[in-house]
Design a protein around this motif. Structure first.
Motif, mmCIF file in Angstrom:
data_model
loop_
_atom_site.group_PDB
_atom_site.id
_atom_site.type_symbol
_atom_site.label_atom_id
_atom_site.label_comp_id
_atom_site.label_asym_id
_atom_site.label_seq_id
_atom_site.Cartn_x
_atom_site.Cartn_y
_atom_site.Cartn_z
ATOM 1 N N UNK A 164 10.585 -4.899 -8.414
ATOM 2 C CA UNK A 164 9.526 -5.910 -8.529
ATOM 3 C C UNK A 164 8.122 -5.333 -8.378
ATOM 4 N N UNK A 165 8.015 -4.043 -8.075
ATOM 5 C CA UNK A 165 6.720 -3.443 -7.789
ATOM 6 C C UNK A 165 6.440 -2.288 -8.724
ATOM 7 N N UNK A 166 5.182 -2.054 -9.066
ATOM 8 C CA UNK A 166 4.021 -2.904 -8.824
ATOM 9 C C UNK A 166 3.992 -4.055 -9.814
ATOM 10 N N UNK A 167 3.241 -5.081 -9.489
ATOM 11 C CA UNK A 167 3.050 -6.210 -10.390
ATOM 12 C C UNK A 167 1.643 -6.752 -10.210
ATOM 13 N N UNK A 168 1.152 -7.363 -11.242
ATOM 14 C CA UNK A 168 -0.203 -7.911 -11.211
ATOM 15 C C UNK A 168 -0.215 -9.215 -10.429
ATOM 16 N N UNK A 169 -1.227 -9.392 -9.608
ATOM 17 C CA UNK A 169 -1.405 -10.667 -8.926
ATOM 18 C C UNK A 169 -1.972 -11.646 -9.947
ATOM 19 N N UNK A 171 -7.091 -6.865 -11.745
ATOM 20 C CA UNK A 171 -7.900 -6.217 -10.700
ATOM 21 C C UNK A 171 -7.173 -6.098 -9.360
ATOM 22 N N UNK A 172 -6.098 -6.873 -9.180
ATOM 23 C CA UNK A 172 -5.326 -6.804 -7.941
ATOM 24 C C UNK A 172 -3.846 -6.702 -8.295
ATOM 25 N N UNK A 195 -3.231 -3.892 -3.648
ATOM 26 C CA UNK A 195 -4.006 -2.802 -4.239
ATOM 27 C C UNK A 195 -5.105 -3.412 -5.100
ATOM 28 N N UNK A 196 -6.342 -3.259 -4.651
ATOM 29 C CA UNK A 196 -7.496 -3.778 -5.385
ATOM 30 C C UNK A 196 -7.915 -2.700 -6.376
ATOM 31 N N UNK A 210 -13.700 2.722 -5.787
ATOM 32 C CA UNK A 210 -13.052 3.596 -4.809
ATOM 33 C C UNK A 210 -11.845 2.937 -4.139
ATOM 34 N N UNK A 211 -11.712 1.624 -4.265
ATOM 35 C CA UNK A 211 -10.597 0.909 -3.637
ATOM 36 C C UNK A 211 -9.270 1.143 -4.346
ATOM 37 N N UNK A 212 -9.303 1.694 -5.573
ATOM 38 C CA UNK A 212 -8.077 1.908 -6.341
ATOM 39 C C UNK A 212 -7.053 2.744 -5.581
ATOM 40 N N UNK A 213 -7.511 3.629 -4.740
ATOM 41 C CA UNK A 213 -6.601 4.523 -4.012
ATOM 42 C C UNK A 213 -5.987 3.863 -2.782
ATOM 43 N N UNK A 214 -6.506 2.729 -2.382
ATOM 44 C CA UNK A 214 -6.053 2.100 -1.144
ATOM 45 C C UNK A 214 -5.045 0.984 -1.404
#
Length: 176
Positions: free
Chosen positions: A48-53, A59-60, A140-141, A145-149
């Motif tokens: 089930x992962x990853x999947x778009x919110x 973007x999330x 995951x946003x 720079x948030x792409x890595x978090x």
């Protein structure tokens, strides 16, 4: 003199205000919501992962990652240190919130809300560390720079609570 100091400390510990309990309830709610989402994420199959919110335009993403350390896996090779220091930090913040509500009732509300928000998020992560030995992250946003978090609601609450506290201290007259 030593006896008087012990009596004052005991009174501080057991003299819990209703205001403190209200803020603690906010933290408890944040912790409970994050724990429910983490449980749901952990019970899903890996496929089930990853999947778009939904409704985020990509973007999330919802992912599943397990982190034995602090933010971005820092000190992950020292899980006992991470566990104990996290629990100490939450305890210290809760004591600070208790002191702030007792010494300044019905003032500094933005700061108190910030502290309660941090406590709730941190407590959820501490529970994960104690029970599972690692924290479940799932958001995951996909921006800058948030792409890595990969974070969770508890992490977001810690960041938001810190911002609230600083905003209350620097910009707001939050004492009324």
């Amino acid at each position: 003199m030593h006896l008087i100091r012990n009596i004052r400390t005991t009174k501080f510990i057991f003299d819990i205000t209703g205001e403190f309990l209200h803020y603690l309830a906010i933290g408890g709610l944040i912790c409970a919501v994050d724990q429910m989402v983490k449980s749901a994420i952990d019970s899903e199959p890996e496929s089930n992962f990853p999947r778009e919110m939904p409704k985020t335009g990509g973007k999330v993403q919802i992912m599943r990652a397990h982190n034995p350390g602090f933010s971005q896996g820092r000190l992950g090779n020292y899980p006992e240190f991470v566990k104990i220091s996290s629990l100490c930090a939450v305890s210290f913040l809760a004591g600070g919130l208790q002191l702030l509500t007792k010494e300044h009732p019905h003032t500094y509300r933005i700061r108190k809300l910030g502290m309660a928000t941090v406590i709730g998020g941190a407590m959820s992560n501490v529970l994960d560390r104690i029970v599972n030995g690692k924290v479940t992250d799932y958001i995951n946003i996909r921006y800058g720079f948030l792409k890595r978090m990969i974070v969770n609601i508890g992490d977001l609450a810690i960041y938001l609570g810190g911002i609230l506290y600083v905003a209350g201290a620097l910009f707001g007259r939050d004492d009324g």
